[in-house]
Design a protein around this motif. Sequence first.
Motif, short mmCIF file in Angstrom:
data_model
loop_
_atom_site.label_atom_id
_atom_site.label_comp_id
_atom_site.label_asym_id
_atom_site.label_seq_id
_atom_site.Cartn_x
_atom_site.Cartn_y
_atom_site.Cartn_z
N PRO A 178 -9.12 -8.03 -5.81
CA PRO A 178 -10.25 -8.25 -4.89
C PRO A 178 -10.39 -9.69 -4.42
CG PRO A 178 -10.90 -6.98 -6.81
CD PRO A 178 -9.54 -7.49 -7.09
N LEU A 179 -9.76 -10.62 -5.11
CA LEU A 179 -9.82 -12.02 -4.70
C LEU A 179 -8.95 -12.30 -3.49
CD1 LEU A 179 -9.70 -13.73 -8.22
CD2 LEU A 179 -11.72 -13.19 -6.83
N ALA A 180 -8.04 -11.39 -3.19
CA ALA A 180 -7.12 -11.60 -2.07
C ALA A 180 -7.75 -11.10 -0.78
CB ALA A 180 -5.80 -10.89 -2.32
N PRO A 181 -7.62 -11.81 0.32
CA PRO A 181 -8.17 -11.34 1.61
C PRO A 181 -7.54 -10.03 2.06
CG PRO A 181 -7.64 -13.68 1.70
CD PRO A 181 -7.05 -13.16 0.43
N LYS A 182 -6.31 -9.76 1.62
CA LYS A 182 -5.63 -8.52 2.00
C LYS A 182 -6.42 -7.29 1.53
CE LYS A 182 -1.15 -6.22 1.52
NZ LYS A 182 0.22 -6.29 0.92
N PHE A 183 -7.08 -7.41 0.40
CA PHE A 183 -7.84 -6.29 -0.14
C PHE A 183 -8.98 -5.92 0.80
CE2 PHE A 183 -11.43 -4.69 -2.62
CZ PHE A 183 -10.84 -3.66 -3.33
N TRP A 184 -9.74 -6.89 1.27
CA TRP A 184 -10.88 -6.60 2.12
C TRP A 184 -10.43 -6.24 3.54
CZ3 TRP A 184 -14.90 -5.91 -0.77
CH2 TRP A 184 -14.98 -6.59 -2.00
N HIS A 185 -9.27 -6.77 3.94
CA HIS A 185 -8.74 -6.35 5.24
C HIS A 185 -8.35 -4.87 5.22
CE1 HIS A 185 -6.68 -6.59 9.07
NE2 HIS A 185 -5.58 -6.06 8.50
N ALA A 186 -7.78 -4.40 4.10
CA ALA A 186 -7.44 -2.98 3.98
C ALA A 186 -8.69 -2.11 4.00
CB ALA A 186 -6.64 -2.76 2.70
N LEU A 187 -9.78 -2.63 3.45
CA LEU A 187 -11.03 -1.87 3.47
C LEU A 187 -11.53 -1.68 4.91
CD1 LEU A 187 -13.34 -0.55 1.90
CD2 LEU A 187 -14.43 -2.79 1.76
N LEU A 188 -11.39 -2.71 5.73
CA LEU A 188 -11.85 -2.59 7.11
C LEU A 188 -10.98 -1.64 7.91
CD1 LEU A 188 -12.73 -6.33 7.86
CD2 LEU A 188 -14.30 -4.44 7.30
N THR A 189 -9.71 -1.61 7.63
CA THR A 189 -8.80 -0.72 8.38
C THR A 189 -8.94 0.74 7.97
OG1 THR A 189 -7.04 -1.14 6.76
CG2 THR A 189 -7.14 -2.58 8.68
N GLU A 190 -9.63 1.02 6.85
CA GLU A 190 -9.79 2.41 6.38
C GLU A 190 -11.06 3.07 6.89
OE1 GLU A 190 -9.70 2.41 2.19
OE2 GLU A 190 -7.54 2.06 2.02
N ARG A 191 -11.78 2.40 7.78
CA ARG A 191 -13.05 2.96 8.23
C ARG A 191 -12.89 4.34 8.86
NH1 ARG A 191 -16.49 -1.31 11.51
NH2 ARG A 191 -17.90 0.49 11.42
N PRO A 192 -11.91 4.58 9.71
CA PRO A 192 -11.77 5.94 10.26
C PRO A 192 -11.46 6.98 9.18
CG PRO A 192 -10.59 4.35 11.61
CD PRO A 192 -11.00 3.63 10.37
N GLU A 193 -10.66 6.62 8.22
CA GLU A 193 -10.32 7.55 7.14
C GLU A 193 -11.54 7.86 6.28
OE1 GLU A 193 -7.22 7.89 3.35
OE2 GLU A 193 -7.15 6.17 4.72
N ASN A 194 -12.36 6.85 6.04
CA ASN A 194 -13.55 7.07 5.22
C ASN A 194 -14.57 7.94 5.95
OD1 ASN A 194 -12.46 5.43 3.21
ND2 ASN A 194 -13.36 3.57 4.10
N LYS A 195 -14.65 7.80 7.27
CA LYS A 195 -15.61 8.60 8.03
C LYS A 195 -15.16 10.03 8.21
CE LYS A 195 -17.61 4.79 10.74
NZ LYS A 195 -17.85 4.26 12.10
N SER A 196 -13.85 10.29 8.04
CA SER A 196 -13.35 11.65 8.27
C SER A 196 -13.93 12.65 7.29
CB SER A 196 -11.82 11.66 8.18
OG SER A 196 -11.40 11.28 6.86
N SER A 197 -14.30 12.21 6.10
CA SER A 197 -14.88 13.12 5.13
C SER A 197 -16.28 13.57 5.52
CB SER A 197 -14.94 12.45 3.75
OG SER A 197 -13.65 12.10 3.29
#
Length: 792
Positions: A203-222
Amino acid sequence: MQEPHLTGPETRRRTRFTCRSAFLALTLLCGVPITAHAAPAAAPQAAAPTTTQKAVVDKNGGLGWTAVSDTINRQLEDSSATLKQILNVLNRTDANLGSTELDNLSARAQRVQQNTQDALTQIQNYDDITDSYLQILGPKAAENEDPSVTEQRARLQQNSQGVKSALMRSKLYNLQAKQLNSAIATRRTRLQNAALSERTVSPLAPKFWHALLTERPENKSSLHEDGVLSAWMMLLIGTAGTLFLIGIASPVILRLLKRAGAKFRSSAETGVKDALASSIIAITLNGILCALLGGITWLIWSAAVLDADGGPIAAVLGESLPICGFIIGAGLPVFGRKGVLEGNPNERRALRGVDWMLALSILVLNLLRSFRAQDVFGPTLQTVLEMAFSLAIGICAIDTFRRLGKQDDTRQFAPTALGLSSLIFGISLIAVLLGYVSFAFSLNGWLLSLGTGLAVVVLLGLCWRSILDHLFDPEGRFSARLHPLGLSSRRLTQIGVLLSGIGNILLLLLLFSIAQTDGSFSMGDIGSRLRLLFVGNTIHGVKISLDTVVLCVVLVSVAYYIIRQTKHWIRDRFLPTTQLDIGARTSILSIFTYCSWILVGLGILSIAGLSVQNLTWVVSALSVGIGFGLQSIVQNFVSGMILMAERPVRVGDMVEIAGAKGDVKRISIRATDIGLGDGSTLIVPNSQFITSSVKNCTLSGSTSALTLNFKVPTTTDLEKAKSLLIEVAAQRSEILSNPAPVVRISALASFSLTMSLTVRILSARDASAIQDAILFDVFRRFNAENVTLTTA
């Protein structure tokens, strides 16, 4: 020596004899009805049965293998189908098999393994019997053989093929079930190791939070119409409404329990321990009723608002809300404003909201595990939720134990608990920062489930014990109604202790099942684990399961009471009507007891699935042990059986062995108890009664002879001394007059002679007292008549 040649009539007579000897047994095995003896082979009408006779044979042919072959074949077909289904599920690449699914597959494989093992044992018996009878009949027909025997051989050979085919199939399916069990266990271990060792981006890496932002469509699909959380609003409203209703109804239910007579005290009246002990039933009942309320409320809501099944999330909520209701309902009487801790405001303030926090934690834990299993959210959001849950649990635990550390009553354990919770939080934080979020989530979830399960089990155990104390109170109403049935207060206390122990064992099994769920507090997972404990496993042909253990324990308990009551009936009702002496009665009771327990032991071995093949290694080990160290035990055992059967020594006999003399009090299977004159008991191994000389004073009859020797000088008037001795003996009522006392000269010396007085007495047990009385009388009478006694 060569066997003489047999003529034709002699051959036919021997054939008929063989037919008669094997006909009945073959009938049971092959399913042929018992008919009259067939006519000789030369009679044409007996050469083949008629159509009516064949119909009868086929109709009544269900006494042996024919009767069970269809059932066994159907069982084997069902086992084969189940094994194929399990194998197909394990081989599917798209199957998302979690711990629950693997447990269900393991339970099915265990049932198949046990069913095939039972079928294997049954078929093996038929195979042995079939081979034995085929050896009797021989492989081919003899000359001038009876047609019925030929028909029996053909039918038996046909059945033998079916038996051996079923035997091979059962062995194959049993082996396949064992292999599937091993594969499932390996898959479960691999799954657990993969979950614990799974690593994501830190979680200390910016890559982690960037992946969270890119998953918004997948999270909303449920949340869409066909998604798992499409009815999230109704699920949320139903969950919140159910919890709100439980919180509102819990104090009302507690108030109703108080009015119904449930005892409830606060620490303001007594101490905290006494208040908890007296209020434990009310606390548990309030939790159970709140759990029922939560379950019923959710069922009504899901049936009225949600779809037919409600989806997997609704099922998880249906399992979790009753548990939350129990925690909230049991927590209110303890942590509430007018609860048990009313007299300890500081402790109550420190524990305020712990019940709600624990209930919500269990609910969130089950939801997060279900989200992961159903792929509700993307991997990064799922990781964030698990990370937040793990850290929140640690922070809440540290804060709670920190507040308890400031109280006087909890200073003994609160610092230790605070240190452990801080250590676990530190481990979880480091694991989260390194990317091992699954490890932190599994660790905190498992500790949360185990701690909650321990609290629930302890509460249920205390409640069960309190209920038993009230039921079996010697002065209670329930005990007063049981006293007329012949149950004493001591017996009721024993029953209460036994039931308490059984309840504690079941609760420990429940706790063990909770500990095995890998951090899930789902009733489905716990029930599956608990069912596996009772279904058990089959190891080397032996069924090891809790239901078998419980059944064996119940069988031993029931057999103990039945054998004891039957033994009392034989001893007190039947044997007094016979003319048997006490020794024969004791032998009969002992043999009956040992034989009964041997039959019970064989029954237990049969229930456990033990056979001669399973016990081969045990018998081999025992044979070696007998050869080295158990000779004396076996010798005493066999000697005990000989004593009970031959009865050279019986209970009640007066015996003398190895210089000790006393009455036989008991003859057991290993040793014999002899009561000595000083009140002590001599325990003699049974082998000494067989291998050494034993004097039985009462074996020949109830009367006994007593001989006393007196030395008198040679100058004594022998006739006068003889008459004095006979007169003294005649004056004693304990001495029998028939046969009359006898006086003889038993020894001569230079200056003295020995006179022997022999009398018959009623019992050898009175010999010592009678001997003392005669000696006193002889001494007084000889002194009065001036007859001298000497020792020379």
